[in-house]
Every structure is written in structure tokens, then in C-alpha cells.
Design a protein around this motif. Structure first.
Motif, PDB file in Angstrom:
ATOM      1  N   ALA A  42       0.845  -1.190   0.000  1.00 16.26           N
ATOM      2  CA  ALA A  42       0.000   0.000   0.000  1.00 16.26           C
ATOM      3  C   ALA A  42       0.886   1.249   0.000  1.00 16.26           C
ATOM      4  O   ALA A  42       1.976   1.257   0.574  1.00 16.26           O
ATOM      5  CB  ALA A  42      -0.909  -0.009   1.220  1.00 16.26           C
ATOM      6  N   PHE A  69      -0.120   4.407   1.087  1.00 19.75           N
ATOM      7  CA  PHE A  69      -0.401   5.303   2.202  1.00 19.75           C
ATOM      8  C   PHE A  69      -0.179   4.610   3.547  1.00 19.75           C
ATOM      9  O   PHE A  69      -0.464   3.434   3.709  1.00 19.75           O
ATOM     10  CB  PHE A  69      -1.833   5.826   2.117  1.00 19.75           C
ATOM     11  CG  PHE A  69      -2.082   6.680   0.901  1.00 19.75           C
ATOM     12  CD1 PHE A  69      -1.968   8.061   0.971  1.00 19.75           C
ATOM     13  CD2 PHE A  69      -2.412   6.101  -0.317  1.00 19.75           C
ATOM     14  CE1 PHE A  69      -2.185   8.843  -0.146  1.00 19.75           C
ATOM     15  CE2 PHE A  69      -2.629   6.876  -1.441  1.00 19.75           C
ATOM     16  CZ  PHE A  69      -2.510   8.253  -1.362  1.00 19.75           C
ATOM     17  N   ARG A  93      -7.254   7.958  -4.581  1.00 14.85           N
ATOM     18  CA  ARG A  93      -6.471   7.436  -3.459  1.00 14.85           C
ATOM     19  C   ARG A  93      -6.533   5.914  -3.413  1.00 14.85           C
ATOM     20  O   ARG A  93      -5.513   5.235  -3.216  1.00 14.85           O
ATOM     21  CB  ARG A  93      -6.976   8.017  -2.137  1.00 14.85           C
ATOM     22  CG  ARG A  93      -6.087   7.686  -0.936  1.00 14.85           C
ATOM     23  CD  ARG A  93      -6.750   8.134   0.350  1.00 14.85           C
ATOM     24  NE  ARG A  93      -5.865   8.064   1.508  1.00 14.85           N
ATOM     25  CZ  ARG A  93      -5.539   6.947   2.158  1.00 14.85           C
ATOM     26  NH1 ARG A  93      -6.046   5.774   1.751  1.00 14.85           N
ATOM     27  NH2 ARG A  93      -4.727   6.975   3.200  1.00 14.85           N
ATOM     28  N   ASP A 125      -3.417   3.382  -3.901  1.00 16.07           N
ATOM     29  CA  ASP A 125      -3.099   2.501  -2.782  1.00 16.07           C
ATOM     30  C   ASP A 125      -3.120   1.037  -3.203  1.00 16.07           C
ATOM     31  O   ASP A 125      -2.509   0.195  -2.548  1.00 16.07           O
ATOM     32  CB  ASP A 125      -4.093   2.735  -1.641  1.00 16.07           C
ATOM     33  CG  ASP A 125      -3.460   2.551  -0.269  1.00 16.07           C
ATOM     34  OD1 ASP A 125      -2.246   2.806  -0.143  1.00 16.07           O
ATOM     35  OD2 ASP A 125      -4.175   2.172   0.676  1.00 16.07           O
TER      36      ASP A 125
END
Length: 282
Positions: free
Chosen positions: A29, A31, A80, A84
Motif C-alpha cells: 500500500a 499510504f 487514493r 493505494d
């Protein structure tokens, strides 16, 4: 569940042959991860971050309110999520405002923050120096304590923000404006997460009661709670002052790396890092 359109996941042949490797160049991932874990073997930043910095360097100075204005919630959530999950996204086709919000969220998600919470007192001590030259020298010394990956991104980010600030006539964002918008995402005091319960409740109650009649307002919080809130506000203000100084003087603080250029190209990076320690290799 598939990734949202239009951020379809497109694997290259090489990615398909390497389980866990995805279009963004990250095997995890994007983030909420330690920055060093996301960087390449040569110390390069994650490809999506490099691309965002490059697009914002080009589009940011002419985008009014960049890093201050919000993006659409749906667009933000979908981009996002795509990043991700490692989707191969054409970031050059995305609005600069959206990319700025995504970059802010990425910075916010870095464990212990980009400037490292444990170095908070060191940063503050450096800013207590009386003259500009003394501040610059002390800030150089603190910056050298950062993990290598953090330092690489910090230099790139400050160069970008200085470039935008130098074009405040079109971006409407000075170094001070940018610091206010980004400061909380870059550094937090060590005790930020342990604000006394009464102080936190006082903030919540204050917000909840703003539209109530004056007679319905609760009693003032205790002196201790007021002091905690005042201290927290002061700490945030000091962080903003620090970040504004870093933006305005990044060319002096990182003179060797930044002399003669406002922002490195997306393919450039600083000295390689040891992935085991996160520190730069000379």
C-alpha cells in the motif's frame, strides 16, 4: 471488489510475472507506510510521488489556491484507492488541485511524519537562534538526522513549494500560506496525541455549541484545559513558522543539492539509501 473507473488496474508483462508488484512500482500500500519501505533500491521515491511532484511543479504555480482548496470527495477517494492498490494511473491527466490533496494526504499518513516527531524539539531549538545564518546552520544539522528517504522527499517538496511561492501572483499561495496548509502534515509535537481529555472535550463542546443560544453555552473549561489548548495552538503555529522558513530558505539549507534549480526532475533522486536502516549511503 474491482478498482473504480477511470483508475483501472493495468499490469505490465513484467508486473504480471512478479507477484505483488503493481503498476505504481510499489509492492505494498502507498499510504500509511514507512517512507524508506516504499523507495527503490537506488533510493528513488515511489513513482506516483515522483509523478505528482513533477505535475505539481508544472501546474502548481498557475493553479490558484493550490494545497489550500479542496478536491471533490468522490474523485479524491477513487484516486487514493487506485494508488493505494497500485493501479497504473495517468497522473498527468489529473487536476492539479486533486493531486495536491492526494499529496497532502500521503504526507499526513507517513508514520511519525516527514520531519519526524522525535526531532520536534531539535527543529524548535534551531528556530530559536537569533540570526538567519545561525538558523540555517542549525536546520542543516537537524535535517542530517532525518532518515534518508525523508530527506530526499523533503528536498523535493520544499523545492516545489518554493517554486509555487515564487509565483504567488498566480497561485495566490505565499510561503506562509503554504506552511499553514502543509505544516500539520509535516511535523507534530510528541505529545499531540495525549492532549488532556478535558481539553479535547472542551474543543468538541465548543464546536457543537457554536449555534446554540448564549444562555445554553456550557461553563468555561478549567484553567488546565485552557492552557493545554493554548499550548497546542502555539505548537501548531511554531510548526507553521518552521515550515515557512524551510520553504523560503531551502536553497541555503540544501545549497549543494538545490543550487541553480527550483525542482529536480521526476527521475532524479539523492544519494542511494540503505533499505535496512533508511539512511543515505555516501
Amino acid at each position: 471488489m474491482g478498482l473504480p473507473w477511470p483508475f483501472a488496474h493495468r499490469r505490465t508483462l513484467a508486473a504480471a510475472q512478479a507477484p505483488g508488484q503493481v503498476g505504481s512500482g510499489c509492492s505494498r500500500a502507498l499510504f500509511g507506510q514507512p517512507l524508506a519501505a516504499l523507495c527503490g533500491e537506488d533510493g528513488s521515491l515511489p513513482r506516483p510521488i515522483q509523478e505528482m511532484l513533477a505535475v505539481l511543479h508544472k501546474e502548481g504555480p498557475s493553479t490558484e489556491g493550490i494545497f489550500r482548496r479542496a478536491a471533490g470527495r468522490t474523485e479524491f477517494r477513487e484516486l487514493r484507492e487506485a494508488l493505494d492498490h497500485g493501479a497504473d494511473v495517468d497522473l498527468g491527466s489529473q487536476p492539479a488541485l486533486l493531486l495536491a490533496v492526494i499529496l497532502k494526504d500521503f504526507l499526513r499518513s507517513i508514520p511519525a511524519k516527514l520531519l519526524v516527531t522525535d526531532l520536534y524539539e531539535d527543529w524548535m531549538a534551531a528556530m530559536q537562534k537569533s540570526g538567519k545564518e545561525e538558523k540555517v546552520e542549525e536546520l542543516k544539522a537537524v535535517a542530517e538526522k532525518l532518515p534518508g528517504a525523508n530527506l530526499v522527499l523533503l528536498k523535493r517538496l520544499l523545492a516545489l513549494l518554493q517554486h509555487i511561492g515564487h509565483n504567488a501572483s498566480s497561485s495566490r499561495m505565499t510561503a506562509s500560506n503554504l506552511a499553514i496548509c502543509l505544516g500539520p502534515n509535516l511535523l507534530s509535537p510528541p505529545n499531540e496525541d495525549v492532549l488532556p481529555l478535558e481539553a479535547m472535550l472542551a474543543v468538541t463542546e465548543k464546536v457543537r455549541c457554536t449555534e446554540q443560544p448564549a444562555a445554553a453555552l456550557p461553563a468555561h473549561p478549567s484553567l488546565a484545559a485552557q492552557r493545554s489548548l493554548a499550548a497546542s495552538s502555539l505548537e501548531r503555529m511554531l510548526v507553521n513558522v518552521l515550515v515557512a522558513f524551510l520553504i523560503e530558505n531551502c536553497g541555503d539549507i540544501f545549497v549543494e543539492e538545490m543550487a541553480g534549480r527550483s525542482c529536480p526532475s521526476a527521475g532524479e533522486s539523492a544519494a542511494p539509501m540503505d533499505r535496512a536502516t533508511g539512511m543515505r549511503r555516501n
